[in-house]
Design an enzyme around this catalytic site. Structure first.
Site, PDB file in Angstrom:
ATOM      1  N   ARG A   1       0.679   3.784  -3.307  1.00  0.00           N
ATOM      2  CA  ARG A   1       0.027   5.062  -3.018  1.00  0.00           C
ATOM      3  C   ARG A   1       1.045   6.189  -2.797  1.00  0.00           C
ATOM      4  O   ARG A   1       0.924   7.252  -3.401  1.00  0.00           O
ATOM      5  CB  ARG A   1      -0.870   4.936  -1.786  1.00  0.00           C
ATOM      6  CG  ARG A   1      -1.960   3.883  -1.932  1.00  0.00           C
ATOM      7  CD  ARG A   1      -2.968   3.963  -0.820  1.00  0.00           C
ATOM      8  NE  ARG A   1      -3.763   2.728  -0.717  1.00  0.00           N
ATOM      9  CZ  ARG A   1      -4.996   2.677  -0.210  1.00  0.00           C
ATOM     10  NH1 ARG A   1      -5.584   3.764   0.245  1.00  0.00           N
ATOM     11  NH2 ARG A   1      -5.645   1.522  -0.123  1.00  0.00           N
TER      12      ARG A   1
ATOM     13  N   GLU B   1       0.823  -1.205   0.000  1.00  0.00           N
ATOM     14  CA  GLU B   1       0.000   0.000   0.000  1.00  0.00           C
ATOM     15  C   GLU B   1       0.862   1.262   0.000  1.00  0.00           C
ATOM     16  O   GLU B   1       0.535   2.251  -0.668  1.00  0.00           O
ATOM     17  CB  GLU B   1      -0.932   0.004   1.219  1.00  0.00           C
ATOM     18  CG  GLU B   1      -1.941  -1.146   1.262  1.00  0.00           C
ATOM     19  CD  GLU B   1      -3.015  -1.039   0.175  1.00  0.00           C
ATOM     20  OE1 GLU B   1      -3.082  -0.004  -0.521  1.00  0.00           O
ATOM     21  OE2 GLU B   1      -3.792  -1.999   0.028  1.00  0.00           O
TER      22      GLU B   1
ATOM     23  N   ASP C   1      -5.011 -10.199  -7.999  1.00  0.00           N
ATOM     24  CA  ASP C   1      -5.420  -9.429  -9.173  1.00  0.00           C
ATOM     25  C   ASP C   1      -4.283  -8.683  -9.876  1.00  0.00           C
ATOM     26  O   ASP C   1      -4.045  -8.858 -11.074  1.00  0.00           O
ATOM     27  CB  ASP C   1      -6.526  -8.439  -8.777  1.00  0.00           C
ATOM     28  CG  ASP C   1      -6.161  -7.584  -7.563  1.00  0.00           C
ATOM     29  OD1 ASP C   1      -5.154  -7.880  -6.914  1.00  0.00           O
ATOM     30  OD2 ASP C   1      -6.898  -6.615  -7.279  1.00  0.00           O
TER      31      ASP C   1
ATOM     32  N   GLU D   1     -12.105   0.335 -10.176  1.00  0.00           N
ATOM     33  CA  GLU D   1     -11.740  -0.602 -11.253  1.00  0.00           C
ATOM     34  C   GLU D   1     -12.645  -0.506 -12.491  1.00  0.00           C
ATOM     35  O   GLU D   1     -12.161  -0.540 -13.633  1.00  0.00           O
ATOM     36  CB  GLU D   1     -11.726  -2.038 -10.718  1.00  0.00           C
ATOM     37  CG  GLU D   1     -10.543  -2.369  -9.833  1.00  0.00           C
ATOM     38  CD  GLU D   1     -10.669  -1.801  -8.428  1.00  0.00           C
ATOM     39  OE1 GLU D   1      -9.649  -1.656  -7.734  1.00  0.00           O
ATOM     40  OE2 GLU D   1     -11.821  -1.495  -8.031  1.00  0.00           O
TER      41      GLU D   1
END
Length: 672
Positions: free
Chosen positions: A309, A305, A438, A573
């Site tokens: 980010r 993360e 993913d 998404e």
């Protein structure tokens, strides 16, 4: 006294021997003797007759000459009959026929029957027998002339004239027919011209309509762009007022939540503000980064993360602005994250204390998720390129090399977990494109693009994985035959699909844009329809976190949603994939779908005092049950992709120059 009477007598004297002499002299003497023997009356009659013949001959001679002189004219006139005007001209003289009268054999020898004008005008002589005869002859000639005048004009070529007249009439008919055809052609041409004018007019009308529609669409897109900017300002207003410098806004309670204590929302939104041209908001955020942001904190952060980010956001903002402030901050956080790679297997730990320089796995397991360790490569590779320090790229490349060789895959699909001690996959036999796996597939393709399409091993792994998806995870729903991606668990197929899987249409389209097979684009379009239906078939028009597709015949609705899966986290998404599909196809339906979704966000998640909130129940429009949390990716990803979707500027983050990381931060494609 009377003269003595004299008896007329003829005396014939014969001379010679009595033999017949036919000599010229003799003949002349004999004729003269006979002439002298005639009486005066006889000689006068003979002389008159001879004189009459001579006079008649002289009078006839000019007519004959004129006749023969006229023949070439007649012949010319005859030749010109075929091309003569359709209305014949009246002869100049009444008694002059258009063509010569038909001569008989007698006429050809002696000329016309009518006498010469000189003879008719001669003064009368003393009446005698000869005069009477001449007068009778003249009267008879005049009568014949009058009879001729009363008779219809007859040409000696009568049959030929009639035939020629028929030809002339036929020619006239042909000419009239030709004229009719010409008139018809003119009418057709005029009709064609009228049609052409009409067609041009129709084309002009269509062009004008297209221009009007294009103008209307541009106006619409401008208004939509402004709507995105308004949405960002509203979200920023809540963050600035209630959570300034903190990680996340809690808009309902007008407070904030902390995760890392690093101003996560602000850093995530930096490049979004730059792209949306929100200069005022960007400048105030930049001041905070310059004066308040510090990574020298005793705090545990998640490697994945923090990388996508914070590191990704700073690198992206540096490339867009050229301001080295952001590059310096990126170097700082990148270096502080490196202890995560100090593991026996070189598979990084999930957590790092950026103040102490230590790292560890989660307290409940020694595993990291495959997505976490394989979705940090774009950022660390770019950091090495900018700093010329190869250790960042070397660390993440080693991970990809190990995963490439690991056993436990199925047709290119990878399990969800990997052990940091052994470097092996765990929880074997479970395959999904949702949570925990993913972005592994996303980064296979994007690393290949980032590096200039040279690392063929990454491309091979990506293409093999897509074939594995088609073979093992791709199914159709009932009743609408929506194409969806399910999950596989120990050989058992589950029709479960996370909203996270909706990154896949955009990734497939990106690969097709960069030269991969065209069927990738076709699959992208099918999956895009499915992801939109995950919104459209919900009562609020917003997608749940997870859906289950119906595959049984007779199903009424394509999707079912369990109670625990009905929340919406403002995820990006689907909007991300809409952006890719529109950028590559220019099909406006993708914009319209995005606009519908944005309106539903405004309707069900917008908080009046500022900010947007995630909700618990997308199936209850009356009370969607707000969760009181605005994730940083709503500003970093969702609103950014909305803006790019509605923008007509292909150079606004060109997909031939940039590749987006999984947090929507654009990083440059490396030059040759």
């Amino acid at each position: 006294m009377h003269p003595s009477s004299r008896t007329d007598s003829v005396s014939v004297t014969l001379t010679g021997s009595g033999n017949y002499n036919n000599s010229k002299q003799w003949r002349r003497q004999s004729c003269l003797r006979k002439w002298k023997q005639l009486s005066r009356l006889q000689r006068n009659l003979i002389l008159f007759a001879v004189a009459l013949v001579l006079v008649c001959g002289i009078s006839i001679f000019p007519s004959v000459t004129e006749h023969f002189r006229g023949l070439p004219l007649v012949l010319k006139e005859e030749v010109d009959l075929d091309v003569a005007p359709k209305v014949l001209l009246e002869p100049a003289k009444r008694h002059m026929p258009l063509l010569p009268e038909p001569p008989s054999e007698k006429h050809r020898r002696a000329g016309h029957k009518r006498g010469p004008p000189g003879l008719q005008n001669r003064p009368p002589k003393t009446r005698n027998v000869s005069d009477t005869q001449i007068e009778e002859n003249q009267q008879q000639a005049k009568k014949q002339e009058d009879d001729d005048e009363q008779k219809p004009l007859v040409n000696w070529r009568g049959a030929i004239i009639e035939a020629d007249q028929a030809v002339i009439e036929a020619d006239q008919a042909v000419i009239e027919a030709d004229q009719a055809i010409i008139e018809a052609d003119k009418a057709i041409i005029e009709a064609d011209q009228a049609t052409e004018v009409g067609t041009v007019k129709d084309a002009g009308n269509k062009l004008a309509a297209a221009k009007q529609e294009d103008h209307s669409n541009k106006d619409l897109d401008v208004s939509r762009l402004e709507a995105v900017r308004d949405a960002f300002r509203h979200a920023w207003k809540g963050y600035k007022e209630f959570a300034w410098g903190q990680d996340e806004l809690k808009p309902i309670s007008k407070s904030f939540g902390e995760w890392f204590g690093l101003g996560l929302t602000l850093i995530d939104a930096l490049d979004t503000m730059w792209i949306l041209n929100l200069k005022e908001e960007f400048e105030e955020a930049k001041v905070w980064v310059s004066t308040e942001l510090s990574f020298n904190k005793n705090v545990d952060v998640n490697l994945f993360e923090s990388t996508i980010r914070i590191l990704g956001g700073l690198l992206s903002t540096y490339h867009l602005t050229g301001d080295t402030l952001f590059l310096d901050k990126a170097k700082d956080i990148g270096t502080r994250l490196m202890p995560a790679f100090n593991t026996p297997s070189k598979i990084p730990y999930s957590d790092v204390n950026i103040g102490k320089g230590t790292a560890h796995p989660p307290r409940w397991t020694s595993d990291s998720t495959v997505a976490e360790v394989t979705s940090i490569q774009l950022e660390f590779r770019e950091l090495s390129r900018l700093t010329q320090d190869s250790r960042y790229q070397a660390a993440v490349d080693e991970i990809m090399g190990k995963v490439h060789k690991l056993e436990g895959k199925q047709d290119g699909l990878v399990p969800m977990f990997i052990n940091t001690n052994t470097g092996q996959f765990t929880h074997l036999g479970v395959f999904t494109l949702g949570a925990r796996a993913d972005s592994y597939y996303e980064y296979l393709l994007k690393q290949w693009i980032q590096g200039g399409k040279k690392e063929t091993g990454l491309l091979e792994d990506y293409q093999q994985a897509i074939e594995g998806v088609k073979k093992n995870l791709l199914k159709k729903s009932s009743p609408s035959s929506l194409t969806f991606v399910g999950e596989l668990s120990h050989g058992q197929f589950s029709p479960k699909m996370d909203h996270l899987v909706c990154f896949l249409p955009g990734t497939l389209a990106l690969g097709a844009h960069h030269g991969l097979p065209a069927d990738h684009m076709e699959l992208a379009k099918q999956l895009m329809e499915t992801c939109y239906q995950m919104y459209a078939q919900m009562e609020t028009g917003l997608s749940p976190e997870i859906v289950h597709f119906n595959m049984h015949e007779g199903s009424i609705q394509d999707v079912d949603v369990k109670l625990a899966d009905r929340h919406n986290l403002l995820r990006p998404e689907t909007v991300e994939s809409l952006f890719y599909l529109y950028r590559f196809t220019k099909d406006r339906k993708y914009r319209d779908w995005g606009w519908t979704i944005l309106q539903n966000f405004n309707k069900y998640t917008k908080v009046s005092t500022g900010g947007y909130t995630s909700i618990n129940n997308v199936r209850d429009p009356a009370y969607p049950s707000p969760r009181d949390k605005m994730e940083s990716f709503f500003l970093g990803e969702t609103l950014k992709y909305f803006y790019l979707l509605f923008s007509d500027d292909p150079e606004l983050v060109s997909l031939d120059k940039y590749v987006f990381n999984t947090e929507a931060h654009p990083l440059p494609i490396w030059p040759e």
